[in-house]
Design a protein around this motif. Sequence first.
Motif, mmCIF file in Angstrom:
data_model
loop_
_atom_site.group_PDB
_atom_site.id
_atom_site.type_symbol
_atom_site.label_atom_id
_atom_site.label_comp_id
_atom_site.label_asym_id
_atom_site.label_seq_id
_atom_site.Cartn_x
_atom_site.Cartn_y
_atom_site.Cartn_z
ATOM 1 N N VAL A 45 -35.741 5.320 1.729
ATOM 2 C CA VAL A 45 -35.047 5.727 0.507
ATOM 3 C C VAL A 45 -35.906 5.352 -0.690
ATOM 4 O O VAL A 45 -36.770 4.476 -0.612
ATOM 5 C CB VAL A 45 -33.664 5.054 0.395
ATOM 6 N N GLN A 46 -35.671 6.016 -1.810
ATOM 7 C CA GLN A 46 -36.362 5.685 -3.048
ATOM 8 C C GLN A 46 -35.623 4.559 -3.755
ATOM 9 O O GLN A 46 -34.405 4.622 -3.924
ATOM 10 C CB GLN A 46 -36.426 6.896 -3.972
ATOM 11 N N LEU A 47 -36.374 3.545 -4.179
ATOM 12 C CA LEU A 47 -35.782 2.437 -4.930
ATOM 13 C C LEU A 47 -36.571 2.225 -6.216
ATOM 14 O O LEU A 47 -37.782 2.464 -6.268
ATOM 15 C CB LEU A 47 -35.799 1.152 -4.107
ATOM 16 N N ASP A 48 -35.874 1.765 -7.231
ATOM 17 C CA ASP A 48 -36.534 1.327 -8.454
ATOM 18 C C ASP A 48 -37.201 -0.015 -8.159
ATOM 19 O O ASP A 48 -36.532 -0.953 -7.704
ATOM 20 C CB ASP A 48 -35.484 1.154 -9.553
ATOM 21 N N PRO A 49 -38.520 -0.154 -8.371
ATOM 22 C CA PRO A 49 -39.180 -1.431 -8.073
ATOM 23 C C PRO A 49 -38.544 -2.620 -8.791
ATOM 24 O O PRO A 49 -38.604 -3.747 -8.285
ATOM 25 C CB PRO A 49 -40.611 -1.204 -8.560
ATOM 26 N N ALA A 50 -37.919 -2.369 -9.939
ATOM 27 C CA ALA A 50 -37.291 -3.465 -10.678
ATOM 28 C C ALA A 50 -36.078 -4.026 -9.950
ATOM 29 O O ALA A 50 -35.640 -5.143 -10.234
ATOM 30 C CB ALA A 50 -36.879 -2.987 -12.077
ATOM 31 N N GLN A 51 -35.522 -3.258 -8.993
ATOM 32 C CA GLN A 51 -34.380 -3.736 -8.218
ATOM 33 C C GLN A 51 -34.807 -4.526 -6.985
ATOM 34 O O GLN A 51 -33.963 -5.041 -6.266
ATOM 35 C CB GLN A 51 -33.521 -2.548 -7.758
ATOM 36 N N VAL A 52 -36.112 -4.600 -6.758
ATOM 37 C CA VAL A 52 -36.637 -5.229 -5.542
ATOM 38 C C VAL A 52 -37.418 -6.470 -5.925
ATOM 39 O O VAL A 52 -38.330 -6.415 -6.751
ATOM 40 C CB VAL A 52 -37.552 -4.242 -4.775
ATOM 41 N N ARG A 53 -37.073 -7.587 -5.324
ATOM 42 C CA ARG A 53 -37.775 -8.836 -5.618
ATOM 43 C C ARG A 53 -38.641 -9.234 -4.425
ATOM 44 O O ARG A 53 -38.356 -8.857 -3.286
ATOM 45 C CB ARG A 53 -36.793 -9.956 -5.932
ATOM 46 N N PRO A 54 -39.719 -9.996 -4.674
ATOM 47 C CA PRO A 54 -40.561 -10.438 -3.557
ATOM 48 C C PRO A 54 -39.850 -11.472 -2.697
ATOM 49 O O PRO A 54 -38.912 -12.127 -3.139
ATOM 50 C CB PRO A 54 -41.783 -11.053 -4.245
ATOM 51 N N SER A 55 -40.307 -11.579 -1.489
ATOM 52 C CA SER A 55 -39.784 -12.600 -0.585
ATOM 53 C C SER A 55 -40.131 -13.987 -1.115
ATOM 54 O O SER A 55 -41.147 -14.183 -1.788
ATOM 55 C CB SER A 55 -40.395 -12.417 0.804
ATOM 56 N N GLY A 56 -39.278 -14.942 -0.810
ATOM 57 C CA GLY A 56 -39.603 -16.326 -1.147
ATOM 58 C C GLY A 56 -40.832 -16.826 -0.419
ATOM 59 O O GLY A 56 -41.393 -17.855 -0.778
ATOM 60 N N TRP A 57 -41.273 -16.080 0.616
ATOM 61 C CA TRP A 57 -42.457 -16.446 1.389
ATOM 62 C C TRP A 57 -43.695 -15.693 0.929
ATOM 63 O O TRP A 57 -44.745 -15.796 1.547
ATOM 64 C CB TRP A 57 -42.221 -16.204 2.875
ATOM 65 N N SER A 58 -43.569 -14.944 -0.161
ATOM 66 C CA SER A 58 -44.739 -14.262 -0.699
ATOM 67 C C SER A 58 -45.768 -15.300 -1.104
ATOM 68 O O SER A 58 -45.457 -16.245 -1.836
ATOM 69 C CB SER A 58 -44.345 -13.417 -1.916
ATOM 70 N N ASN A 59 -47.000 -15.153 -0.621
ATOM 71 C CA ASN A 59 -47.972 -16.231 -0.773
ATOM 72 C C ASN A 59 -49.250 -15.789 -1.456
ATOM 73 O O ASN A 59 -50.264 -16.472 -1.368
ATOM 74 C CB ASN A 59 -48.321 -16.814 0.606
ATOM 75 N N ARG A 60 -49.240 -14.657 -2.116
ATOM 76 C CA ARG A 60 -50.470 -14.157 -2.717
ATOM 77 C C ARG A 60 -50.765 -14.845 -4.038
ATOM 78 O O ARG A 60 -49.879 -15.046 -4.860
ATOM 79 C CB ARG A 60 -50.397 -12.643 -2.922
ATOM 80 N N HIS A 61 -52.037 -15.175 -4.228
ATOM 81 C CA HIS A 61 -52.529 -15.695 -5.498
ATOM 82 C C HIS A 61 -52.584 -14.543 -6.496
ATOM 83 O O HIS A 61 -52.725 -13.379 -6.127
ATOM 84 C CB HIS A 61 -53.926 -16.294 -5.287
ATOM 85 N N ASP A 62 -52.454 -14.869 -7.798
ATOM 86 C CA ASP A 62 -52.480 -13.822 -8.823
ATOM 87 C C ASP A 62 -53.733 -12.954 -8.736
ATOM 88 O O ASP A 62 -53.706 -11.764 -9.061
ATOM 89 C CB ASP A 62 -52.389 -14.445 -10.213
ATOM 90 N N SER A 63 -54.847 -13.551 -8.293
ATOM 91 C CA SER A 63 -56.106 -12.805 -8.212
ATOM 92 C C SER A 63 -56.033 -11.658 -7.209
ATOM 93 O O SER A 63 -56.812 -10.708 -7.293
ATOM 94 C CB SER A 63 -57.257 -13.749 -7.836
ATOM 95 N N ALA A 64 -55.088 -11.713 -6.261
ATOM 96 C CA ALA A 64 -54.958 -10.633 -5.284
ATOM 97 C C ALA A 64 -54.561 -9.328 -5.945
ATOM 98 O O ALA A 64 -54.818 -8.248 -5.406
ATOM 99 C CB ALA A 64 -53.928 -11.014 -4.218
ATOM 100 N N TYR A 65 -53.941 -9.425 -7.134
ATOM 101 C CA TYR A 65 -53.482 -8.227 -7.827
ATOM 102 C C TYR A 65 -54.437 -7.787 -8.940
ATOM 103 O O TYR A 65 -54.094 -6.911 -9.736
ATOM 104 C CB TYR A 65 -52.076 -8.465 -8.384
ATOM 105 N N THR A 66 -55.592 -8.396 -8.979
ATOM 106 C CA THR A 66 -56.635 -7.948 -9.907
ATOM 107 C C THR A 66 -57.930 -7.637 -9.163
ATOM 108 O O THR A 66 -58.948 -7.368 -9.785
ATOM 109 C CB THR A 66 -56.916 -9.026 -10.977
ATOM 110 N N SER A 67 -57.880 -7.655 -7.848
ATOM 111 C CA SER A 67 -59.075 -7.465 -7.034
ATOM 112 C C SER A 67 -59.423 -5.974 -6.921
ATOM 113 O O SER A 67 -58.573 -5.097 -7.114
ATOM 114 C CB SER A 67 -58.849 -8.028 -5.632
ATOM 115 N N PRO A 68 -60.681 -5.655 -6.591
ATOM 116 C CA PRO A 68 -61.066 -4.256 -6.357
ATOM 117 C C PRO A 68 -60.240 -3.602 -5.251
ATOM 118 O O PRO A 68 -59.912 -2.412 -5.326
ATOM 119 C CB PRO A 68 -62.539 -4.353 -5.972
ATOM 120 N N ALA A 69 -59.891 -4.364 -4.213
ATOM 121 C CA ALA A 69 -59.105 -3.804 -3.108
ATOM 122 C C ALA A 69 -57.725 -3.359 -3.592
ATOM 123 O O ALA A 69 -57.221 -2.297 -3.194
ATOM 124 C CB ALA A 69 -58.968 -4.825 -1.987
ATOM 125 N N PHE A 70 -57.102 -4.165 -4.449
ATOM 126 C CA PHE A 70 -55.790 -3.781 -4.967
ATOM 127 C C PHE A 70 -55.905 -2.570 -5.890
ATOM 128 O O PHE A 70 -55.037 -1.688 -5.890
ATOM 129 C CB PHE A 70 -55.149 -4.956 -5.706
#
Length: 332
Positions: free
Chosen positions: A70-95
């Motif tokens: 189903v389609q969801l608004d990303p603002a309605q979805v929160r990350p898991s409490g076990w999300s373990n990514r460093h902020d740099s993971a979202y500024t990397s070339p791969a991302f």
Amino acid sequence: MKPPRDKRPVPARPPGFSPEWAGGPTRTRRAAPAWGGSLPAPHPVASTEGQELDTLRERLTAFEGAKPAVQLDPAQVRPSGWSNRHDSAYTSPAFQRLKDNLDLAGGNEQPIVVHRVDAGYEIVSGHRRHRACSELGLPVFAVVCDEPLSGLDLFLAMERENREREDPSPYYQGRMYLQALDSGLLRSQRRLTVAIGVSHTWVRKVVQIAMLPAAVIDAFLDPAAIQPAHAENIVAALAADTATVISRATELAATKRTAKRSATEVVRRLVGLETPHEATILIRCGSMTAGHWRRDGKGRAVVTLDIGVSDDGAMVRVVAAIEDALGGGVET
């Protein structure tokens, strides 16, 4: 590759990890595809420790039949409490490549998996796809799990997702393992290693990476590049002189974006095997270059003088000058 087992305990400290996510505007797109993937089954309460440990191996079972996305608004979805990514993971070339692909496709072809919570939805797997859709202003395709999921189910789902990557990061694995131990979700090293099916040695090594001081982690352009051997060298240097290592780490962090040092270069600088001047230092005599000096792999200073300035008489004076500079005690 799994290192040999050993019996040494896993160190622990309060992790204090904060979940990361970003909401964003959405735009409409085509209808959602169907998906027939897998999700952890709810974790049953075991009557004995042995039964509980046995059931840990069976958490990741497939759904009965396919469930539509189903389609969801990303603002309605929160990350898991076990999300373990460093902020740099979202500024990397791969991302950035992932974002470019999703932007071109109009969204995520592979749905994320979520379950219902009081205020909306929580991610079971697919944090990078959710973050990318959020930043692009796209709705996110998701499979919604209606069954209640325990903390152990969510942990195992995230741990599996991390290890199924093409190149799993010891740093991110260590953060998850440390958090599971410190939170009491898995109360012992034995339960953790049985639940996830890895050796005691591997858990100890990756947890050691996760326990490095925040200043040291920040010295790396991407913490995902830190390997167990790096952590062992850094921990030894910290034990010998914590203040100096932290000072070096702070200096490295200030220039990491422009210098773009490899993880190995950062480690060598942290432990004192390289000076801040990574290039060879020239020795000048007036307007002439008389030689150079550098540090070798063991941190020793190596001075090289050109033939024209290193006759026997000149070397007597050079040795005398070195002895004077070092306060004497150098034997010739």
